[in-house]
Design a protein around this motif. Structure first.
Motif, PDB file in Angstrom:
ATOM      1  N   UNK A 316      13.713 -10.868  33.120  1.00  0.00           N
ATOM      2  CA  UNK A 316      14.588  -9.998  34.060  1.00  0.00           C
ATOM      3  C   UNK A 316      15.710  -9.718  33.401  1.00  0.00           C
ATOM      4  N   UNK A 317      15.800  -8.627  32.387  1.00  0.00           N
ATOM      5  CA  UNK A 317      16.987  -8.254  31.815  1.00  0.00           C
ATOM      6  C   UNK A 317      18.208  -7.771  32.547  1.00  0.00           C
ATOM      7  N   UNK A 318      17.830  -7.419  33.567  1.00  0.00           N
ATOM      8  CA  UNK A 318      18.930  -6.925  34.599  1.00  0.00           C
ATOM      9  C   UNK A 318      19.831  -8.247  34.838  1.00  0.00           C
ATOM     10  N   UNK A 319      19.010  -9.428  35.258  1.00  0.00           N
ATOM     11  CA  UNK A 319      19.894 -10.549  35.701  1.00  0.00           C
ATOM     12  C   UNK A 319      20.702 -11.239  34.359  1.00  0.00           C
ATOM     13  N   UNK A 462      10.450 -12.311  20.759  1.00  0.00           N
ATOM     14  CA  UNK A 462       9.613 -11.943  19.518  1.00  0.00           C
ATOM     15  C   UNK A 462       9.471 -10.511  19.644  1.00  0.00           C
ATOM     16  N   UNK A 463       9.232  -9.864  18.345  1.00  0.00           N
ATOM     17  CA  UNK A 463       8.983  -8.088  18.698  1.00  0.00           C
ATOM     18  C   UNK A 463       7.638  -7.678  19.290  1.00  0.00           C
ATOM     19  N   UNK A 464       6.646  -8.751  19.319  1.00  0.00           N
ATOM     20  CA  UNK A 464       5.470  -8.329  19.961  1.00  0.00           C
ATOM     21  C   UNK A 464       5.302  -8.604  21.464  1.00  0.00           C
ATOM     22  N   UNK A 465       6.371  -9.096  21.971  1.00  0.00           N
ATOM     23  CA  UNK A 465       6.519  -9.448  23.396  1.00  0.00           C
ATOM     24  C   UNK A 465       7.572  -8.532  24.087  1.00  0.00           C
ATOM     25  N   UNK A 466       7.234  -8.081  25.435  1.00  0.00           N
ATOM     26  CA  UNK A 466       7.805  -7.446  26.325  1.00  0.00           C
ATOM     27  C   UNK A 466       8.285  -8.359  27.332  1.00  0.00           C
ATOM     28  N   UNK A 468       7.677  -8.866  30.468  1.00  0.00           N
ATOM     29  CA  UNK A 468       6.631  -9.329  31.440  1.00  0.00           C
ATOM     30  C   UNK A 468       5.481 -10.010  30.576  1.00  0.00           C
ATOM     31  N   UNK A 469       5.504 -10.020  29.483  1.00  0.00           N
ATOM     32  CA  UNK A 469       4.489 -10.588  28.690  1.00  0.00           C
ATOM     33  C   UNK A 469       4.569 -12.159  28.445  1.00  0.00           C
ATOM     34  N   UNK A 470       5.881 -12.509  28.818  1.00  0.00           N
ATOM     35  CA  UNK A 470       6.286 -14.179  28.867  1.00  0.00           C
ATOM     36  C   UNK A 470       5.040 -14.895  29.530  1.00  0.00           C
ATOM     37  N   UNK A 471       4.633 -15.715  28.836  1.00  0.00           N
ATOM     38  CA  UNK A 471       3.696 -16.701  29.614  1.00  0.00           C
ATOM     39  C   UNK A 471       4.297 -17.640  30.844  1.00  0.00           C
ATOM     40  N   UNK A 483       4.455 -24.588  30.273  1.00  0.00           N
ATOM     41  CA  UNK A 483       3.382 -25.001  29.438  1.00  0.00           C
ATOM     42  C   UNK A 483       3.711 -24.648  27.847  1.00  0.00           C
ATOM     43  N   UNK A 484       3.990 -23.318  27.849  1.00  0.00           N
ATOM     44  CA  UNK A 484       4.135 -22.939  26.447  1.00  0.00           C
ATOM     45  C   UNK A 484       5.637 -22.691  26.243  1.00  0.00           C
ATOM     46  N   UNK A 485       6.380 -23.464  25.121  1.00  0.00           N
ATOM     47  CA  UNK A 485       7.954 -23.455  25.116  1.00  0.00           C
ATOM     48  C   UNK A 485       8.294 -22.069  25.124  1.00  0.00           C
ATOM     49  N   UNK A 486       9.472 -21.793  25.354  1.00  0.00           N
ATOM     50  CA  UNK A 486      10.071 -20.453  25.250  1.00  0.00           C
ATOM     51  C   UNK A 486      10.654 -20.203  23.822  1.00  0.00           C
ATOM     52  N   UNK A 487      10.197 -19.314  23.249  1.00  0.00           N
ATOM     53  CA  UNK A 487      10.812 -18.898  21.742  1.00  0.00           C
ATOM     54  C   UNK A 487      11.580 -17.556  21.933  1.00  0.00           C
ATOM     55  N   UNK A 488      12.915 -17.639  21.673  1.00  0.00           N
ATOM     56  CA  UNK A 488      13.748 -16.503  21.575  1.00  0.00           C
ATOM     57  C   UNK A 488      14.746 -16.536  20.440  1.00  0.00           C
TER      58      UNK A 488
END
Length: 496
Positions: A316-319, A462-466, A468-471, A483-488
């Motif tokens: 939620x980029x606005x947040x 990561x460039x391939x993710x928007x 809303x694509x975050x798992x 489940x899948x650690x956040x990578x930023x």
């Protein structure tokens, strides 16, 4: 009349009288809540197998109501899934439901359940809960650990700064930071085996996350053996016990030499133990059980909250923008942020609240056990019945929350709802007598870390993710870990 005839007549009269009395005074059958159909032996386990328990219970509650009776193996269980009925558990029947069910974990690792989290309700438990709330984790005592928190958060920020421009999985570093804070608050700098201690706590968390087959079928004692659970818990217990013994012995020698007193939790507990005057004297083993609680409850939960908060802000980029603007406006030009600055960050408080609402670390809280028969919503709750409150269901109840499954920190701007146990639609730490006493200790570490992450750095996926694509999948078990650690990727915002 011969003796045999007389004996038969008297016996017949006694039996008749017994059956008449038994029929007259027999208790009425229990009026248990409704629930899904059960299978022999396993009960309702097949209906939650393979699913996240809090989601499975939530889905079942839509069909069978906000209070359900389930048979989980050999354990008869009531599941409560609405704020209104949670109030009946936490307030109306708080004392009747103040105990905990037996667990193999408590028996083996927690020194026969002499801790506060899983210990049964008793004079000893009330005494230890008061000690923890008043002496160990009071607001004043938590403030006294400020130097430990600031030191560890600064080191964490240095790690991020040294990795600017690179994708970072922060979970391990965040967990390490929180563990360091807990270690130093507990033992000062006197924890030479900290790495081993952290590994043991992590292993313990993995072992007991979710439902244990040994606890679901307590009459089949062999299950704890053949599943390996008993031996694993025993090995962890022995290793933890050895580490604590070493730390305790070293501290006792320092106290005998009358060296400068440490301002940590271990010294507080030793002072209480040696001071006498307790209703129930405490032992070193009791103190060890409390430290297991502190390490298990004080590390993963805070680390999870930081990861989920960053995850939701990335989604939620606005947040994210609003939270960063608040921090940067409040601390403009400052080279260092200290804890006394944090109360200015009101919107960040809302972000943390909303994170805890949607991602409570223990969505089902810890189960209670009925010690005095009571009623909830007109249904009977007999003695020894296990009662579970689904905090996740309460936190997304549409009667209490607008657009409940969306991440909207702004919902708290004009709301007095808080996680301190008085609002039953928002109970990530529980409520009543069994409420977690470590809220203040955990939340200040979360807020301090997030504030500096937002102040010093911009963040991108990561460039391939928007966004809303975050798992957002949660890991299996009773703890709501991502489940899948956040990578930023961090980039430096300011040279401050």
């Amino acid at each position: 009349m011969d003796d045999l005839t007389f004996l038969l007549v008297v016996s017949s009269l006694i039996l008749s009288f017994y059956f008449i009395l038994n029929r007259k005074f027999a208790s009425k059958p229990l009026n248990l809540p409704p629930g899904p159909p059960k299978l022999p032996i396993i009960g309702n386990l097949h209906q939650i197998a393979g699913a996240l328990p809090h989601h499975a219970f939530h889905d079942l509650s839509k069909k069978y109501g906000p209070i359900m009776h389930l048979q989980l193996g050999q354990i008869s269980t009531i599941v409560v899934s609405s704020p209104q009925l949670a109030k009946d558990v936490f307030k109306t029947n708080d004392l009747a439901l103040a105990s905990r069910p037996y667990t193999l974990l408590g028996d083996i690792v927690l020194y026969r359940s002499s801790d506060v989290a899983l210990g049964p309700y008793s004079d000893y438990w009330r005494q230890m809960k008061k000690i923890i709330s008043v002496e160990l984790l009071s607001a004043k005592k938590v403030r006294s650990f400020r130097c430990f928190r600031e030191y560890e958060v600064d080191h964490f920020i240095d790690f991020i700064r040294s990795n600017c421009g690179k994708p970072v999985i922060m979970r391990d570093k965040v967990t390490r930071m929180i563990n360091n804070i807990v270690c130093k608050s507990s033992f000062g700098d006197n924890c030479n085996q900290q790495d081993v201690l952290i590994e043991l706590v992590d292993e313990l968390g993995r072992l007991v996350s979710g439902f244990s087959i040994a606890d679901l079928f307590p009459e089949f004692g062999f299950l704890s053996v053949i599943s390996g659970m008993k031996s694993n818990l025993t090995n962890i217990h022995k290793s933890l016990d050895k580490i604590f013994d070493d730390i305790f012995q070293e501290r006792k020698m320092k106290r005998l030499r009358k060296e400068n007193a440490e301002d940590d939790l271990l010294d507080v507990l030793f002072n209480i133990k040696e001071g006498g005057g307790l209703q129930v004297p405490i032992t070193d083993d009791n103190i060890k059980a409390i430290f297991v609680n502190i390490f298990v409850g004080g590390t993963d939960t805070s680390a999870m909250t930081i990861e989920w908060a960053m995850t939701e802000m990335m989604r939620n980029p606005n947040v994210m923008e609003k939270a960063q603007n608040e921090v940067r406006e409040a601390f403009k030009g400052k080279k260092n942020i200290i804890e006394s600055d944090l109360p200015e960050l009101v919107y960040l408080d809302f972000v943390i609240k909303e994170t805890l609402r949607l991602h409570p670390s223990l969505p089902l809280l810890l189960p209670r056990e009925c010690r005095e028969q009571c009623q909830i919503n007109g249904y009977d709750i007999p003695v020894k019945m296990k009662v579970i409150v689904n905090a996740f269901s309460c936190a997304i109840d549409p009667e209490y929350w607008d657009d409940p499954e969306s991440f909207k920190p702004e919902r708290f701007e004009k709301s007095s709802v808080d996680f301190t146990g008085t609002n039953f639609e928002f109970v990530p730490f529980g409520s009543g007598r069994r409420m977690c006493p470590g809220i203040g200790f955990g939340v200040i570490s979360v807020k301090s870390a997030l504030a500096q992450m937002l102040y010093y750095f911009n963040w991108k996926l990561p460039s391939e993710l928007g966004p809303k694509d975050i798992d957002m999948t949660e890991s299996e078990g009773g703890v709501a870990l991502k489940k899948i650690p956040l990578m930023i990727t961090p980039t430096l915002y300011t040279s401050c």
